[in-house]
Write a protein that holds these residues in place. Structure first.
Motif, short mmCIF file in Angstrom:
data_model
loop_
_atom_site.label_atom_id
_atom_site.label_comp_id
_atom_site.label_asym_id
_atom_site.label_seq_id
_atom_site.Cartn_x
_atom_site.Cartn_y
_atom_site.Cartn_z
N LEU A 182 0.86 -1.14 -0.02
CA LEU A 182 0.02 -0.14 -0.02
C LEU A 182 0.93 1.23 -0.05
O LEU A 182 1.46 1.44 0.83
N SER A 183 0.97 1.85 -1.17
CA SER A 183 1.71 3.12 -1.35
C SER A 183 1.14 4.34 -1.66
O SER A 183 0.03 4.21 -2.28
N ASN A 184 1.51 5.59 -1.21
CA ASN A 184 0.81 6.57 -1.42
C ASN A 184 1.53 7.17 -2.92
O ASN A 184 1.18 8.50 -3.33
N SER A 185 2.27 6.45 -3.48
CA SER A 185 2.46 6.81 -4.74
C SER A 185 1.94 5.42 -5.95
O SER A 185 0.95 5.86 -6.66
N ALA A 186 2.47 4.36 -5.90
CA ALA A 186 1.94 3.45 -6.89
C ALA A 186 0.60 3.04 -6.53
O ALA A 186 0.37 2.62 -5.24
N GLY A 187 -0.58 2.93 -7.16
CA GLY A 187 -1.65 2.42 -7.01
C GLY A 187 -2.68 3.67 -6.33
O GLY A 187 -3.73 3.42 -6.29
N SER A 188 -2.15 4.69 -6.14
CA SER A 188 -2.75 5.83 -5.94
C SER A 188 -3.64 6.61 -6.91
O SER A 188 -3.44 6.23 -7.93
N GLY A 189 -4.38 7.68 -6.51
CA GLY A 189 -4.90 8.34 -7.58
C GLY A 189 -4.00 9.23 -8.51
O GLY A 189 -4.42 9.10 -9.74
N ASP A 190 -2.79 9.47 -8.11
CA ASP A 190 -1.79 9.84 -8.98
C ASP A 190 -1.25 8.86 -10.32
O ASP A 190 -0.68 9.08 -11.28
N ASP A 191 -1.52 7.55 -9.93
CA ASP A 191 -1.26 6.43 -10.80
C ASP A 191 -2.25 6.06 -11.67
O ASP A 191 -2.42 5.21 -12.52
N ALA A 192 -3.65 6.39 -11.31
CA ALA A 192 -4.71 5.94 -12.14
C ALA A 192 -4.77 6.77 -13.30
O ALA A 192 -4.17 7.86 -13.45
N PRO A 193 -5.41 6.61 -14.49
CA PRO A 193 -6.22 5.25 -14.40
C PRO A 193 -5.67 3.90 -14.56
O PRO A 193 -6.09 2.81 -14.53
N GLY A 240 7.00 -9.16 -6.84
CA GLY A 240 5.98 -10.22 -6.90
C GLY A 240 4.90 -10.20 -5.74
O GLY A 240 4.53 -11.20 -5.00
N LEU A 241 4.43 -9.08 -5.48
CA LEU A 241 3.24 -8.64 -4.48
C LEU A 241 2.31 -7.78 -5.13
O LEU A 241 2.67 -6.87 -6.07
N ARG A 242 1.10 -7.92 -4.67
CA ARG A 242 -0.19 -7.18 -5.20
C ARG A 242 0.20 -5.71 -4.66
O ARG A 242 0.27 -5.85 -3.43
N VAL A 243 -0.22 -4.99 -5.47
CA VAL A 243 -0.27 -3.62 -5.10
C VAL A 243 -1.73 -2.98 -4.88
O VAL A 243 -2.38 -2.94 -6.00
N ALA A 244 -2.28 -2.38 -3.59
CA ALA A 244 -3.51 -2.06 -3.63
C ALA A 244 -3.84 -0.85 -4.63
O ALA A 244 -2.89 -0.07 -4.57
N ARG A 245 -4.81 -0.69 -5.03
CA ARG A 245 -5.37 0.47 -5.93
C ARG A 245 -6.27 1.23 -4.74
O ARG A 245 -7.12 0.69 -4.43
N HIS A 246 -6.04 2.55 -4.82
CA HIS A 246 -6.59 3.47 -3.80
C HIS A 246 -6.91 5.00 -4.44
O HIS A 246 -6.24 5.67 -3.96
N PRO A 247 -7.60 5.03 -5.61
CA PRO A 247 -7.62 6.09 -6.26
C PRO A 247 -8.25 7.57 -5.71
O PRO A 247 -8.05 8.40 -5.70
N ALA A 272 2.53 2.38 -12.57
CA ALA A 272 3.54 2.24 -11.56
C ALA A 272 3.12 1.08 -10.59
O ALA A 272 4.03 0.24 -10.32
N ALA A 273 1.93 0.82 -10.29
CA ALA A 273 1.32 -0.47 -9.52
C ALA A 273 1.94 -1.61 -10.34
O ALA A 273 2.20 -2.62 -9.48
N LYS A 274 1.61 -1.79 -11.76
CA LYS A 274 1.99 -2.77 -12.35
C LYS A 274 3.48 -3.21 -12.29
O LYS A 274 3.93 -4.16 -12.26
N ALA A 275 4.37 -2.11 -12.67
CA ALA A 275 5.90 -2.05 -12.68
C ALA A 275 6.24 -2.78 -11.21
O ALA A 275 7.38 -3.61 -11.23
N CYS A 276 5.64 -2.20 -10.01
CA CYS A 276 5.96 -2.58 -8.56
C CYS A 276 5.57 -4.37 -8.71
O CYS A 276 6.28 -4.74 -7.99
#
Length: 217
Positions: free
Chosen positions: A92-103, A116-123, A107-111
């Motif tokens: 859970l990051s305030n960069s990857a998966g955040s609203g700045d990374d949407a839609p 090898g871990l799922r990154v939470a999406r929280h736009p 960054a989440a996919k690269a992470c």
């Protein structure tokens, strides 16, 4: 992937921290403190009732704005997945998966590919406000979740507010970090946390914490 994000200055986190200092300062004190996540005994956490673990990214698993795991903790990711199962280990990051990374969430996919871990999406919200929603989406009771991160004002506050186990780690590498994060973390670790402990502030009680619990290797 480097992503310019609101994590440089997070005004909602600053407001939440100020309000907490006045009303419930113990929410800024972690249940467990480690040098880095490699010191955690994941099997002991599991035995203590922790079923899922949520990691911060920058300076918890990786160097700032780097997707690959830091050399000091690379083995820890595998140990966490062995203990909890890959589906129960989330970033859970305030960069990857955040609203700045949407839609597209590049960054989440690269992470995810690198760690090898799922990154939470929280736009819709940043930490600390988004944690409750992420835990709810995991269909897990917050008391059975451990939240690990390097920031008192986001990771630790968010975990304690919802009743999760809060684990504070020192930063892995400050090189390349943004000045706002460097300053905020310095104030939290060198001034705020020692002061709170001297004043007797303590985190909320958690069943995983006790004299017989060896949560650190």
């Amino acid at each position: 992937m480097r992503l310019l994000s609101r994590q440089s200055w997070n005004p909602l986190a600053l407001i939440a921290t100020a309000r907490t200092l006045i009303r419930r300062p113990g929410l800024l004190v972690p249940h467990v403190a480690v040098r880095n996540v490699d010191e955690l005994n994941y099997d002991a956490l599991r035995a203590a009732g922790v079923a899922s673990i949520i990691f911060d990214k920058d300076n918890t698993l990786t160097a700032p704005y780097v997707d690959t795991a830091h050399a000091d903790i690379a083995d820890s990711i595998k140990r966490a997945k062995d203990a909890f199962g890959a589906d129960n280990c989330i970033v859970l990051s305030n960069s990857a998966g955040s609203g700045d990374d949407a839609p597209d969430y590049n960054a989440a996919k690269a992470c995810e590919a690198a760690l090898g871990l799922r990154v939470a999406r929280h736009p819709e919200a940043q930490k600390p406000q988004c944690l409750a929603g992420v835990v709810s989406a995991m269909a897990s009771d917050a008391t059975n979740v451990a939240v690990v991160g390097d920031r008192l004002s986001t990771d630790i506050l968010a975990a304690n507010e919802i009743g999760a186990l809060s684990v504070h780690t020192r930063p892995l590498d400050t090189k390349g970090d943004n000045p706002a994060a460097l300053l905020s973390r310095f104030l939290e670790n060198r001034l705020l946390l020692p002061l709170l402990r001297r004043l007797g502030a303590a985190p909320p009680r958690h069943a995983a914490v006790g004299p017989r619990m060896r949560l650190i290797k």
